[in-house]
Scaffold this motif. Structure first.
Motif, short mmCIF file in Angstrom:
data_model
loop_
_atom_site.label_atom_id
_atom_site.label_comp_id
_atom_site.label_asym_id
_atom_site.label_seq_id
_atom_site.Cartn_x
_atom_site.Cartn_y
_atom_site.Cartn_z
N LEU A 25 10.88 -4.16 21.20
CA LEU A 25 10.64 -5.25 22.14
C LEU A 25 10.80 -4.76 23.58
O LEU A 25 9.96 -5.06 24.44
CB LEU A 25 11.61 -6.40 21.87
CG LEU A 25 11.56 -7.57 22.86
CD1 LEU A 25 10.25 -8.34 22.71
CD2 LEU A 25 12.75 -8.50 22.66
N LEU A 26 11.83 -3.98 23.84
CA LEU A 26 12.06 -3.48 25.21
C LEU A 26 11.00 -2.47 25.62
O LEU A 26 10.57 -2.46 26.77
CB LEU A 26 13.45 -2.86 25.32
CG LEU A 26 14.61 -3.81 25.14
CD1 LEU A 26 15.93 -3.07 25.29
CD2 LEU A 26 14.53 -4.96 26.14
N ALA A 27 10.57 -1.63 24.70
CA ALA A 27 9.51 -0.67 25.01
C ALA A 27 8.21 -1.39 25.36
O ALA A 27 7.53 -1.04 26.32
CB ALA A 27 9.30 0.29 23.84
N GLU A 28 7.90 -2.41 24.58
CA GLU A 28 6.65 -3.15 24.77
C GLU A 28 6.67 -4.02 26.03
O GLU A 28 5.68 -4.09 26.76
CB GLU A 28 6.40 -4.03 23.55
CG GLU A 28 5.10 -4.80 23.60
CD GLU A 28 4.92 -5.68 22.38
OE1 GLU A 28 4.39 -6.80 22.54
OE2 GLU A 28 5.30 -5.27 21.27
N THR A 29 7.77 -4.67 26.30
CA THR A 29 7.80 -5.64 27.40
C THR A 29 8.28 -5.06 28.73
O THR A 29 7.84 -5.51 29.79
CB THR A 29 8.70 -6.84 27.06
OG1 THR A 29 10.02 -6.38 26.78
CG2 THR A 29 8.15 -7.61 25.86
#
Length: 114
Positions: free
Chosen positions: A83-87
């Motif tokens: 989630l953090l990588a994507e957002t």
């Protein structure tokens, strides 16, 4: 009572914050199999944070939940790092996550404890 605290040195624009909060809330509920109506997400962006000697994008997360299944924390770590990588474009190697399962009598809600 699942609670996710997300602390990062990445500045998140005010207009992007609601969507990130909503996605994180849904993901925590899905991962833990608990109703989203019990999930709390705390977002602290733009914080002073140094990791591995640099101020490159990084994050510290705390995921607390009654009865948190310890055997599934690797799965939770992959999902939250994803989630953090994507957002926020934070690489997984720049994320620490603390998992905890407090005793029911030490977590309060609605004038009582769980």
């Amino acid at each position: 009572m699942p609670t996710l605290r997300l602390l990062t040195n990445v500045e998140i624009a005010p207009e992007s914050r609601p969507e990130l909060l909503a996605r994180a809330s849904r993901q925590v509920a899905d991962l833990l199999g608990k109703p989203e109506s019990y999930v709390m997400v705390i977002l602290e962006s733009g914080r002073d944070l140094l990791f591995a000697g640099t101020s490159d994008p990084s994050a510290y997360l705390e995921l607390k939940s009654l009865g948190l299944p310890e055997s599934r924390t690797p799965e939770f770590s992959r999902a939250l790092c994803g989630l953090l990588a994507e957002t926020l474009a934070i690489p997984p190697e720049r994320v620490y996550i603390e998992f905890s399962s407090p005793p029911r009598h030490l977590f309060g809600w609605n004038n009582a404890t769980f």
